[in-house]
Design a protein around this motif. Structure first.
Motif, PDB file in Angstrom:
ATOM      1  N   UNK A  28      40.264  39.123  91.409  1.00  0.00           N
ATOM      2  CA  UNK A  28      39.618  39.080  92.727  1.00  0.00           C
ATOM      3  C   UNK A  28      38.268  38.360  92.653  1.00  0.00           C
ATOM      4  N   UNK A  31      39.053  34.709  92.488  1.00  0.00           N
ATOM      5  CA  UNK A  31      39.503  34.226  93.811  1.00  0.00           C
ATOM      6  C   UNK A  31      38.305  34.108  94.769  1.00  0.00           C
ATOM      7  N   UNK A  32      37.404  35.092  94.711  1.00  0.00           N
ATOM      8  CA  UNK A  32      36.207  35.055  95.576  1.00  0.00           C
ATOM      9  C   UNK A  32      35.357  33.831  95.244  1.00  0.00           C
ATOM     10  N   UNK A  35      36.969  30.676  96.544  1.00  0.00           N
ATOM     11  CA  UNK A  35      36.925  30.606  98.013  1.00  0.00           C
ATOM     12  C   UNK A  35      35.525  30.300  98.519  1.00  0.00           C
ATOM     13  N   UNK A  36      34.518  30.921  97.913  1.00  0.00           N
ATOM     14  CA  UNK A  36      33.147  30.820  98.435  1.00  0.00           C
ATOM     15  C   UNK A  36      32.302  29.786  97.687  1.00  0.00           C
ATOM     16  N   UNK A  62      29.282  40.919  98.595  1.00  0.00           N
ATOM     17  CA  UNK A  62      29.892  40.526  99.875  1.00  0.00           C
ATOM     18  C   UNK A  62      31.401  40.775  99.827  1.00  0.00           C
ATOM     19  N   UNK A  63      32.000  40.635  98.648  1.00  0.00           N
ATOM     20  CA  UNK A  63      33.434  40.918  98.510  1.00  0.00           C
ATOM     21  C   UNK A  63      33.692  42.415  98.745  1.00  0.00           C
ATOM     22  N   UNK A  65      31.786  44.388 100.461  1.00  0.00           N
ATOM     23  CA  UNK A  65      31.449  44.648 101.866  1.00  0.00           C
ATOM     24  C   UNK A  65      32.549  44.189 102.824  1.00  0.00           C
ATOM     25  N   UNK A  66      33.427  43.311 102.365  1.00  0.00           N
ATOM     26  CA  UNK A  66      34.523  42.847 103.235  1.00  0.00           C
ATOM     27  C   UNK A  66      35.478  43.996 103.572  1.00  0.00           C
ATOM     28  N   UNK A  69      34.879  45.127 107.635  1.00  0.00           N
ATOM     29  CA  UNK A  69      35.669  44.510 108.721  1.00  0.00           C
ATOM     30  C   UNK A  69      37.170  44.729 108.529  1.00  0.00           C
ATOM     31  N   UNK A  70      37.604  44.850 107.283  1.00  0.00           N
ATOM     32  CA  UNK A  70      39.026  45.080 107.027  1.00  0.00           C
ATOM     33  C   UNK A  70      39.448  46.450 107.564  1.00  0.00           C
TER      34      UNK A  70
END
Lengths: 150, 150
Positions: A28, A31-32, A35-36, A62-63, A65-66, A69-70
């Motif tokens: 993860x 992947x983060x 992506x970022x 921030x990952x 903290x996602x 919203x999830x």
């Protein structure tokens, strides 16, 4: 991943808590980073992480903290994020069980939608607070989406 | 992706602005959804997005906000995030040029490290503010990493 709502009703009320558990992996983090485009060595270089006072490679804040919203969108598909505050209190490491908790603190009707404020917290084993904050969202409805495992 | 620092010096000073431009793609939204398990239909279902008042599928706010730690860590490898506030002022759509701006507002020495506060903003074409906020970080040094293209 486990989903859960502590509300006995299907309609969001003040003080309702929505929860979810997640364990982040090294993959993860990679992947983060892809992506970022964030390649902070703190998340990849163990010696550097230890020199900075971490016990292991920390998961990017921030990952983690996602989760907020999830959790909100899984209960309220179509939710729109307005604000989020985040205070990173303690590091999260790969393999740790992280519980995201979102608690409704204020709900206000706006025509056919709802402005909902949530306190947003993540805990790890032993009840250690890892992220503290608050989210403000616009929800299309207060009726909660039924989730598996609740 | 373009990197740029407006400081003529290599050491961070109050009011220095660090910038970066990024364009998000539909693939990025899918990657974000896979990574975070956030499948909010707002980001995938155009009709739903339009009914919610968006002109197109909006990029998840937290994904756009990941620009801030990325900008800070690219200039200060090893930076540790302490706080972030985020106010989502306007939607970001795929293909739009988004400029992340991080401006040092306070710097305080803490033994051999530095506590640095930044105002954090994202703009899109025409100078439209899409995210406003503030970050607090611990930097291992005030010497900025030299980045390509600056």
């Amino acid at each position: 991943m486990r989903f859960c709502s502590l509300s006995s009703q299907n309609v969001l009320k003040i003080e309702d808590i929505l929860k979810q558990v997640r364990i982040f992996s090294n993959s993860n983090i990679i992947e983060y980073s892809k992506l970022t485009h964030d390649s902070n060595p703190l998340h990849f270089d163990l010696e550097r992480a230890k020199n900075a006072g971490f016990a292991d490679l920390p998961v990017p804040g921030i990952l983690v903290a996602s989760l907020f919203p999830q959790i909100i969108a899984s209960h309220f598909p179509g939710a729109v994020y307005v604000k989020q505050t985040l205070e990173f209190k303690s590091p999260v490491y790969c393999g740790e069980e992280i519980t995201g908790e979102v608690q409704a603190s204020n709900i206000r009707q706006m025509k056919e939608k709802y402005m909902a404020k949530f306190t947003t917290k993540c805990f790890k084993d032993g009840g250690i607070l890892v992220i503290d904050g608050e989210a403000t969202t616009i929800l299309p409805t207060l009726a909660m989406n039924k989730l598996e495992g609740c």
